[in-house]
Design a protein around this motif. Structure first.
Motif, PDB file in Angstrom:
ATOM      1  N   ALA A 249       0.830  -1.206   0.000  1.00  0.00           N
ATOM      2  CA  ALA A 249       0.000   0.000   0.000  1.00  0.00           C
ATOM      3  C   ALA A 249       0.863   1.253   0.000  1.00  0.00           C
ATOM      4  N   ILE A 250       1.916   1.244   0.813  1.00  0.00           N
ATOM      5  CA  ILE A 250       2.831   2.382   0.857  1.00  0.00           C
ATOM      6  C   ILE A 250       3.487   2.588  -0.496  1.00  0.00           C
ATOM      7  N   GLY A 251       3.936   1.500  -1.105  1.00  0.00           N
ATOM      8  CA  GLY A 251       4.601   1.600  -2.398  1.00  0.00           C
ATOM      9  C   GLY A 251       3.710   2.198  -3.466  1.00  0.00           C
ATOM     10  N   VAL A 252       2.459   1.775  -3.523  1.00  0.00           N
ATOM     11  CA  VAL A 252       1.540   2.267  -4.553  1.00  0.00           C
ATOM     12  C   VAL A 252       1.228   3.744  -4.354  1.00  0.00           C
ATOM     13  N   VAL A 253       0.826   4.110  -3.144  1.00  0.00           N
ATOM     14  CA  VAL A 253       0.380   5.481  -2.877  1.00  0.00           C
ATOM     15  C   VAL A 253       1.522   6.475  -2.969  1.00  0.00           C
ATOM     16  N   THR A 254       2.631   6.159  -2.329  1.00  0.00           N
ATOM     17  CA  THR A 254       3.702   7.150  -2.214  1.00  0.00           C
ATOM     18  C   THR A 254       4.538   7.308  -3.477  1.00  0.00           C
ATOM     19  N   THR A 255       4.793   6.222  -4.187  1.00  0.00           N
ATOM     20  CA  THR A 255       5.569   6.366  -5.412  1.00  0.00           C
ATOM     21  C   THR A 255       4.787   7.120  -6.472  1.00  0.00           C
TER      22      THR A 255
END
Length: 300
Positions: free
Chosen positions: A96-102
């Motif tokens: 989830a962090i990877g998708v949203v933040t990148t």
């Protein structure tokens, strides 16, 4: 110029004094909140949210919104989105962090490339800058630091219990979802307040290294909070001073000082100290579990 005069030379400049105070606050703040983030096995989130907030920094000036307000709302929205996706869908926190933040970081880069930089210098955002600290930055840092201490003091037991055993905490009457949301809000505000000193690319290290070193030194959760905060504060001060003397970005020197402390403690503690950190993401530390059980809130 004598050796003593060389040592004291930075303190005659107002910009250095402001930078030093900011580094003290930023280091202590990251060390404090980093304990909860590290123990929850979400070390990657500091790195991710800093990149998400970068998108807000790029977008806010283009929209005619104050940078701090725009970046803060952007980071807060990203944090809540990560929390919602993680809780409601079968997607791990890291994914989830990877998708949203990148995606947010890529949008920020695209906006800067297309429309130019109308806010802080690009290098300052990435690596931090001793020259970019304003009175507004100090007020924001101080406010977030005091607010964080107040929140952690009032909600200490609930946050502690939900960190180590969220399932039992939920059964015991703790609103785990609310505690997660509060922690994400505090984290996003902390990252926003420290970016001018530490920078987008390095803030994650200041959230992780002091808590890891603290865990190598103690089995007590309470002492871990104090040690991580003290280490972060000291590393911020030393790193800022070295930043001036070496003429390199403040975020870089602060992280290098943190890394040096880690290596020293590792050499002193050896495998025993390093072995203590193995349980961080597993939440299996015996003394911490006992502390949670002793202080857990009970249902009426």
């Amino acid at each position: 110029m004598t050796f003593l005069e060389t040592l004291l030379d930075p303190f005659q400049y107002q910009f250095f004094i402001k930078g030093l105070v900011a580094a003290l606050l930023a280091g202590g703040l990251c060390g404090l909140i980093g304990v909860f983030i590290t123990l929850r096995g979400m070390s990657y989130i500091g790195h991710g949210l800093s990149h998400a907030i970068f998108g807000g920094y790029a977008a806010a000036p283009l929209l005619g919104i104050p940078i701090v307000l725009g970046a803060g709302l952007w980071g807060l929205a990203s944090a809540l989105a990560i929390n919602a996706v993680t809780r409601r869908h079968r997607i791990g926190a890291d994914a989830a962090i990877g998708v949203v933040t990148t995606a947010s970081f890529a949008l920020g880069v695209a906006l800067l490339t297309k429309f130019g930089n109308k806010g802080p210098a690009f290098d300052s955002l990435l690596f931090g800058s001793i020259n970019g600290v304003s009175i507004g930055d100090l007020l924001l840092l101080g406010g977030v630091f005091l607010g964080t201490i107040a929140i952690f003091t009032v909600l200490y037991r609930q946050l502690l219990f939900s960190t180590f055993d969220p399932e039992v905490a939920k059964v015991s009457g703790v609103n785990v979802g609310l505690m997660d949301t509060i922690l994400m809000v505090v984290l996003s505000m902390s990252i926003l307040a420290t970016l001018s000193i530490i920078g987008v690319t390095l803030v994650a290290a200041t959230l992780v290294i002091p808590p890891v070193v603290a865990r190598m030194l103690t089995d007590s959760f309470g002492r871990m909070l104090w040690i991580a905060t003290a280490l972060g504060t000291a590393a911020g001060a030393v790193g800022m001073y070295l930043s001036y003397q070496l003429e390199i970005p403040s975020g870089t020197t602060i992280v290098l000082v943190n890394a040096a402390v880690f290596l020293v403690v590792l050499l002193l503690k050896g495998a025993k100290g390093l072995g203590r950190t193995a349980g961080l993401d597993d939440h299996t530390d015996a003394s911490a579990t006992g502390l949670v059980t002793a202080s857990a809130p009970t249902r009426a």
